[in-house]
Design a protein around this motif. Sequence first.
Motif, PDB file in Angstrom:
ATOM      1  N   ASP A   1      56.217  27.899  44.230  1.00 46.29           N
ATOM      2  CA  ASP A   1      56.805  29.201  43.926  1.00 46.29           C
ATOM      3  C   ASP A   1      56.014  30.383  44.477  1.00 46.29           C
ATOM      4  OD1 ASP A   1      58.877  28.005  42.351  1.00 46.29           O
ATOM      5  OD2 ASP A   1      57.392  27.711  40.768  1.00 46.29           O
ATOM      6  N   GLY A   2      54.853  30.138  45.055  1.00 40.69           N
ATOM      7  CA  GLY A   2      54.054  31.251  45.550  1.00 40.69           C
ATOM      8  C   GLY A   2      52.608  30.827  45.734  1.00 40.69           C
ATOM      9  N   HIS A   3      51.714  31.828  45.892  1.00 39.37           N
ATOM     10  CA  HIS A   3      50.306  31.500  46.021  1.00 39.37           C
ATOM     11  C   HIS A   3      49.468  32.477  45.213  1.00 39.37           C
ATOM     12  CE1 HIS A   3      50.819  34.401  49.359  1.00 39.37           C
ATOM     13  NE2 HIS A   3      49.515  34.644  49.265  1.00 39.37           N
ATOM     14  N   PHE A   4      48.152  32.220  45.195  1.00 36.52           N
ATOM     15  CA  PHE A   4      47.252  32.856  44.228  1.00 36.52           C
ATOM     16  C   PHE A   4      45.900  33.054  44.902  1.00 36.52           C
ATOM     17  CE2 PHE A   4      44.504  32.121  40.307  1.00 36.52           C
ATOM     18  CZ  PHE A   4      44.948  33.218  39.567  1.00 36.52           C
ATOM     19  N   VAL A   5      45.370  34.275  44.821  1.00 36.18           N
ATOM     20  CA  VAL A   5      44.040  34.564  45.335  1.00 36.18           C
ATOM     21  C   VAL A   5      43.231  35.183  44.200  1.00 36.18           C
ATOM     22  CG1 VAL A   5      42.685  35.816  47.060  1.00 36.18           C
ATOM     23  CG2 VAL A   5      44.944  34.944  47.666  1.00 36.18           C
ATOM     24  N   HIS A   6      41.977  34.715  44.032  1.00 33.34           N
ATOM     25  CA  HIS A   6      41.188  35.222  42.907  1.00 33.34           C
ATOM     26  C   HIS A   6      39.701  35.078  43.196  1.00 33.34           C
ATOM     27  CE1 HIS A   6      40.803  31.023  40.867  1.00 33.34           C
ATOM     28  NE2 HIS A   6      41.390  30.836  42.020  1.00 33.34           N
ATOM     29  N   PHE A   7      38.890  35.826  42.433  1.00 32.88           N
ATOM     30  CA  PHE A   7      37.438  35.683  42.518  1.00 32.88           C
ATOM     31  C   PHE A   7      36.824  35.892  41.154  1.00 32.88           C
ATOM     32  CE2 PHE A   7      37.794  40.297  43.240  1.00 32.88           C
ATOM     33  CZ  PHE A   7      36.749  40.811  42.489  1.00 32.88           C
ATOM     34  N   TYR A   8      35.582  35.408  41.024  1.00 33.11           N
ATOM     35  CA  TYR A   8      34.857  35.492  39.756  1.00 33.11           C
ATOM     36  C   TYR A   8      33.564  36.290  39.950  1.00 33.11           C
ATOM     37  CZ  TYR A   8      37.740  31.402  38.555  1.00 33.11           C
ATOM     38  OH  TYR A   8      38.778  30.538  38.331  1.00 33.11           O
TER      39      TYR A   8
ATOM     40  N   GLN B   1      45.394  37.854  41.964  1.00 30.67           N
ATOM     41  CA  GLN B   1      46.632  38.408  42.505  1.00 30.67           C
ATOM     42  C   GLN B   1      47.617  37.264  42.678  1.00 30.67           C
ATOM     43  OE1 GLN B   1      46.222  40.791  46.052  1.00 30.67           O
ATOM     44  NE2 GLN B   1      48.381  41.414  46.053  1.00 30.67           N
ATOM     45  N   ARG B   2      48.761  37.427  42.065  1.00 28.90           N
ATOM     46  CA  ARG B   2      49.830  36.427  42.127  1.00 28.90           C
ATOM     47  C   ARG B   2      50.848  36.861  43.181  1.00 28.90           C
ATOM     48  NH1 ARG B   2      49.577  33.330  37.397  1.00 28.90           N
ATOM     49  NH2 ARG B   2      48.093  34.180  35.879  1.00 28.90           N
ATOM     50  N   PHE B   3      51.178  35.981  44.087  1.00 20.80           N
ATOM     51  CA  PHE B   3      52.155  36.262  45.131  1.00 20.80           C
ATOM     52  C   PHE B   3      53.405  35.422  44.871  1.00 20.80           C
ATOM     53  CE2 PHE B   3      48.044  37.245  46.904  1.00 20.80           C
ATOM     54  CZ  PHE B   3      48.251  38.390  47.670  1.00 20.80           C
TER      55      PHE B   3
ATOM     56  N   HIS C   1      56.277  33.912  42.942  1.00 20.06           N
ATOM     57  CA  HIS C   1      56.443  33.607  41.515  1.00 20.06           C
ATOM     58  C   HIS C   1      55.383  32.608  41.034  1.00 20.06           C
ATOM     59  CE1 HIS C   1      60.214  35.810  41.279  1.00 20.06           C
ATOM     60  NE2 HIS C   1      60.581  35.240  42.424  1.00 20.06           N
ATOM     61  N   TYR C   2      54.219  32.670  41.635  1.00 14.99           N
ATOM     62  CA  TYR C   2      53.126  31.794  41.189  1.00 14.99           C
ATOM     63  C   TYR C   2      52.811  32.098  39.727  1.00 14.99           C
ATOM     64  CZ  TYR C   2      48.604  29.459  41.029  1.00 14.99           C
ATOM     65  OH  TYR C   2      47.548  28.630  40.699  1.00 14.99           O
ATOM     66  N   ASP C   3      52.764  31.042  38.900  1.00 21.63           N
ATOM     67  CA  ASP C   3      52.607  31.253  37.455  1.00 21.63           C
ATOM     68  C   ASP C   3      51.412  30.507  36.880  1.00 21.63           C
ATOM     69  OD1 ASP C   3      53.634  32.555  35.127  1.00 21.63           O
ATOM     70  OD2 ASP C   3      54.409  30.630  34.419  1.00 21.63           O
ATOM     71  N   GLY C   4      50.548  29.978  37.729  1.00 21.45           N
ATOM     72  CA  GLY C   4      49.425  29.183  37.250  1.00 21.45           C
ATOM     73  C   GLY C   4      48.136  29.975  37.162  1.00 21.45           C
ATOM     74  N   TYR C   5      47.012  29.235  37.219  1.00 21.31           N
ATOM     75  CA  TYR C   5      45.691  29.840  37.007  1.00 21.31           C
ATOM     76  C   TYR C   5      44.660  29.328  38.003  1.00 21.31           C
ATOM     77  CZ  TYR C   5      48.119  30.826  32.694  1.00 21.31           C
ATOM     78  OH  TYR C   5      49.064  31.246  31.784  1.00 21.31           O
ATOM     79  N   GLY C   6      45.121  28.702  39.088  1.00 21.38           N
ATOM     80  CA  GLY C   6      44.164  28.122  40.020  1.00 21.38           C
ATOM     81  C   GLY C   6      43.361  26.998  39.400  1.00 21.38           C
ATOM     82  N   THR C   7      44.037  26.170  38.627  1.00 24.45           N
ATOM     83  CA  THR C   7      43.338  25.127  37.865  1.00 24.45           C
ATOM     84  C   THR C   7      42.499  24.215  38.755  1.00 24.45           C
ATOM     85  OG1 THR C   7      45.082  25.168  36.193  1.00 24.45           O
ATOM     86  CG2 THR C   7      43.659  23.231  36.241  1.00 24.45           C
ATOM     87  N   ASP C   8      42.989  23.911  39.951  1.00 27.19           N
ATOM     88  CA  ASP C   8      42.234  23.019  40.844  1.00 27.19           C
ATOM     89  C   ASP C   8      40.928  23.651  41.313  1.00 27.19           C
ATOM     90  OD1 ASP C   8      44.182  21.139  40.554  1.00 27.19           O
ATOM     91  OD2 ASP C   8      45.112  21.457  42.513  1.00 27.19           O
TER      92      ASP C   8
END
Length: 606
Positions: A557-564, A577-579, A581-588
């Motif tokens: 549904d989309g992709h996800f970019v994030h940092f800690y 940032q959710r692109f 309809h990405y609805d997850g949390y980058g679990t992997d």
Amino acid sequence: MKTSIATVCLSGSLVEKLHASAAAGFDGVEIFEPDLIAGDHSPEEIRALARRLGLTLDLYQPLRDLEGVDEATFTDNLRRAAATFATARRLGIQTVLVCSNVATATVDSDEVSAGQLRRIGDVAQSYGVRIAFEALAWGRFIDDYRRAWRVVELADHPAVGVCLDSFHVLSLGHDPARITEIPADKIFYLQLADAPALTMDVLSWSRHHRLFPGEGAFDLTRFVSCVLATGYDGPLSLEVFNDTFRQTDPRHTAVHALRSLTWLQDKVAAANPEGWRPDLTTLAAAKPPTAFDFVELKAEDTSEVEVLLGQLGFTMRGRHRTKPVSLWSAGDARIVLNEQQARDRVPHVAAVGLQVPDAGATTARAAQLMAPVAYRRTYASEQPFGAAVAPDGTEFYWIPEAHGVPEWVAEFDGGIPETEPCGVRAIDHANLTQPWQTAEDTVLFLRSVFGLTPDAPAEVPGPTGLVRSQVMRTEDGAIRIPLNVAPHVLDHSGLAQHVAFSCSDVVGLARRAADRGLAFLPVSDNYYDYLRGRFGLGADEVAELRALNLLYDRSPDGHFVHFYTRTVGSVFFEFVQRFGHYDGYGTDNAPVRLAAQRVGAGTVRP
């Protein structure tokens, strides 16, 4: 309706369990036989204690492996049953649970089982008790409530009825619809338990993983609706075998248990026509929260967090006029830094504020569910909040939803206005680490008080073991609260909490933060080599991610970019940032984060 709890649900001695059940507000208990025989109080003393505490003794259990046997074995079983009935009479209990045979059954015949139950019923009747026959999910021949009822019908004895247990029905996927065909006066007892969706042998599932209603995957609303549709008017009783609950304070567990029954009654009432069963307890109707209002971090010294927030573009909006508390904001995200009564405490998530459509209704609902009230000193000029303490100690506050800046922000003076947007939009989610002993309780707290629903749980491999994660959220995703349970080898402080912020341009925000000196959580080069191969990203895109320690994930549904950020005390920040309809949390990506945090915490490097 009358509420009851099996003593097997609680830790401690039988006397302690009775006191805890009464203090929580249960009407009655069912006595688990090992609790009685392990204690040094006679049945008469237990009976008298229950009377003084205002508790009824509703069931004595279990009497096992009686029916479906040869005549010689059955003769000895009658002797054993008579001794149990005598004990029940001394306790003043009128119903004894008889489980379907799992060990000694040799005759697979409804007629034989019915005839033997009829004879057991004769003996029970002579002691002034009756038997509730229950089909165990692992019964040798009788493992289905429908067959148990058929056997009871054939027995045709006034002292023989059925016990319906939600675990034994739902764990095998049996449809509870045919419960409505059983006459109410033949349903002698009802036992309730929830459970997670697991693939394992049903006996181990039952003995170790049952949960209180609202904490697992069973459709208990439909199950109880089917039972009550018969006209059943006996107790709603909890029978939960769970290793955690047997190790925790029985007073706490008893309150937790009654909260689950209160919530379940409200759900059953809401699922059926109004006034259908007026004896059901109903709760104040409170709509779920619509937005995060703030997250509060508490510490003796919050200066290190202030530096971090400044590097990330947050603005200091002022200090509270009466408390050692400051407010920082970016977009609609607000972070409260509290140094009040925090001696020797490192930065940690102390409170979460939520905006709700009707604060009064939420307050009334929390009170009905026995949620402990969080104390907050409030002066006449300050906005009052609804407040409760979650089982893990986190305080939850709720205020009327605001269209713009909430009124309480005006209580902070001396700050500066936000001059230009930094790219942060709002709080995306607040991740609360849970001690192993409160995780299920917190699920129920968030579900019952705020109407959050659980996503499917996940397990994340980390350097010290699996981290179990359960996300509680609103349907629209406006509120997302992941609950992470650290491996038992770690204490509660062994897994940091964090606050995640949604961004309009996470790459640009990361660049500006780097220019201000932000120390990102470092990500290994191996991760970026893996990332390029997994998703087919271009070399330039991977290089940009690598340069800023950004992580990436993709779904259909989309992709996800994030940092800690690095961890300060026991808290860190995430920017996402959710692109699409990405609805997850980058679990992997979580194992990568956990490994990097462990190195950053000072573990030995090669």
